[in-house]
Design a protein around this motif. Sequence first.
Motif, PDB file in Angstrom:
ATOM      1  N   ILE A   5       0.817  -0.629  -0.108  1.00  0.00           N
ATOM      2  CA  ILE A   5      -0.210  -0.068  -0.249  1.00  0.00           C
ATOM      3  C   ILE A   5       0.854   1.447  -0.382  1.00  0.00           C
ATOM      4  CG2 ILE A   5      -2.212  -1.209   1.461  1.00  0.00           C
ATOM      5  CD1 ILE A   5      -1.204  -0.222   3.667  1.00  0.00           C
ATOM      6  N   GLY A   6       2.215   0.991  -0.023  1.00  0.00           N
ATOM      7  CA  GLY A   6       2.730   2.190  -0.261  1.00  0.00           C
ATOM      8  C   GLY A   6       3.225   2.928   0.827  1.00  0.00           C
ATOM      9  N   MET A   7       3.680   2.232   2.245  1.00  0.00           N
ATOM     10  CA  MET A   7       3.267   2.833   3.089  1.00  0.00           C
ATOM     11  C   MET A   7       4.521   2.545   4.361  1.00  0.00           C
ATOM     12  SD  MET A   7       0.375   2.979   5.898  1.00  0.00           S
ATOM     13  CE  MET A   7      -0.462   3.938   5.868  1.00  0.00           C
ATOM     14  N   SER A   8       4.845   3.683   5.377  1.00  0.00           N
ATOM     15  CA  SER A   8       6.253   2.887   5.672  1.00  0.00           C
ATOM     16  C   SER A   8       5.718   1.958   6.629  1.00  0.00           C
ATOM     17  CB  SER A   8       6.949   3.796   5.901  1.00  0.00           C
ATOM     18  OG  SER A   8       5.746   4.109   7.340  1.00  0.00           O
ATOM     19  N   GLN A   9       7.297   1.091   7.179  1.00  0.00           N
ATOM     20  CA  GLN A   9       6.689  -0.419   8.594  1.00  0.00           C
ATOM     21  C   GLN A   9       5.929   0.707   9.254  1.00  0.00           C
ATOM     22  OE1 GLN A   9       9.553  -3.352   7.001  1.00  0.00           O
ATOM     23  NE2 GLN A   9       8.745  -3.783   8.867  1.00  0.00           N
ATOM     24  N   PRO A  10       6.439   1.984  10.225  1.00  0.00           N
ATOM     25  CA  PRO A  10       6.100   2.418  11.116  1.00  0.00           C
ATOM     26  C   PRO A  10       5.187   2.794  11.074  1.00  0.00           C
ATOM     27  CG  PRO A  10       8.874   3.071  10.474  1.00  0.00           C
ATOM     28  CD  PRO A  10       8.294   1.922   9.848  1.00  0.00           C
ATOM     29  N   ALA A  11       5.009   3.315   9.875  1.00  0.00           N
ATOM     30  CA  ALA A  11       3.624   4.200  10.210  1.00  0.00           C
ATOM     31  C   ALA A  11       2.188   2.629  10.071  1.00  0.00           C
ATOM     32  CB  ALA A  11       3.767   5.107   8.650  1.00  0.00           C
ATOM     33  N   LEU A  12       2.840   1.896   9.157  1.00  0.00           N
ATOM     34  CA  LEU A  12       1.520   1.332   8.935  1.00  0.00           C
ATOM     35  C   LEU A  12       1.605   0.462  10.354  1.00  0.00           C
ATOM     36  CD1 LEU A  12       0.422  -1.729   6.599  1.00  0.00           C
ATOM     37  CD2 LEU A  12       2.516  -2.427   7.514  1.00  0.00           C
ATOM     38  N   SER A  13       2.149   0.132  11.478  1.00  0.00           N
ATOM     39  CA  SER A  13       2.415  -0.434  12.714  1.00  0.00           C
ATOM     40  C   SER A  13       2.068   0.433  13.695  1.00  0.00           C
ATOM     41  CB  SER A  13       4.089  -0.719  13.578  1.00  0.00           C
ATOM     42  OG  SER A  13       3.269  -1.308  14.677  1.00  0.00           O
ATOM     43  N   GLY A  14       1.767   1.998  13.078  1.00  0.00           N
ATOM     44  CA  GLY A  14       1.581   2.716  13.967  1.00  0.00           C
ATOM     45  C   GLY A  14      -0.255   2.958  13.804  1.00  0.00           C
ATOM     46  N   ALA A  15      -0.763   3.236  12.321  1.00  0.00           N
ATOM     47  CA  ALA A  15      -1.751   2.761  12.077  1.00  0.00           C
ATOM     48  C   ALA A  15      -2.821   1.614  12.562  1.00  0.00           C
ATOM     49  CB  ALA A  15      -2.137   2.717  10.356  1.00  0.00           C
TER      50      ALA A  15
END
Length: 312
Positions: A34-44
């Motif tokens: 989905i074109g997102m960084s891993q930290p951002a994904l985990s945070g979401a």
Amino acid sequence: MASKRSGRQPSLAQLRAFAAVAEHLHFRDAAAAIGMSQPALSGAVSALEDVLGVTLLERTTRKVLLSPAGERLAVRAKVVLDEVGALLEEADAVRAPFTGVLRLGVIPTVAPYLLPTVLTLAHEKYPDLDLQVHEEQTSSLLEGLSGGRLDLLLLAVPLGVPGITELPLFDEDFVLVTPLDHWLGGREGIPRDALKELHLLLLDEGHCLRDQALDICREAGRADAPVTTTAAGLSTLVQLVAGGLGVTLLPRTAVRVETSRSSQLLTGFFAEPAPTRRIALAMRTGAARAAEYEELAGALREAVRPLPVRVV
């Protein structure tokens, strides 16, 4: 984790992140998808758990698993995201007709013979339309249409299904395909009751053309149609006929393509009125793009006139 959900609403970004993790069960792969960084994904995903008040994932050092709640809510999240995608597609269609994606479902006994006409029409008349074709049997197509996976169907009617509107295109006759040495081979004016005595080869269960052939036999007075040999597609069916295993019924649009593969076949024509089938487009009743689909049906009626059919 909070014991009850707060008054906040989950965001689409949070739902997309969770749906991606639920699909891939891997943070790196989900983030890339989905074109997102891993930290951002985990945070979401963590933020979504906080908003919903439930644990969605079981995180270990080696892999990611869905919790029981995550299993249930992943299905709901996908439905929400699919509906949002459909909403955006409908909005695109309203702003600019015949643009964006149109997911067309086609039955196997129509696809090889009508798609060249459909694709040529789409390319020449609607160049900005992203036409995506899905070949499936009727039951699967109807599920896809009612569930929003497909937008429009090209298939044999009548369907008799509530909530679906049919846009008739044309009628076409059935013909009898036989081996070279068959007594009805190449004849015209064949009476329907000749079907009572023929060894008829049919498609497998699930094909609407099989049901139509059996209906034609019943109308001809045949109480039963014992079937010892069946085929998954018309090409195989015709080759079985060429091999002398029996005869079969073909719609006129399929004759040129299927009989040209063998010199061991003859085509017979029924007396009027010949058995027929009707081909139509089918859409969800009240679809936002109904005006487009009706215009497309009109364009298709004109495009198929050179074929051996009777335009409705």
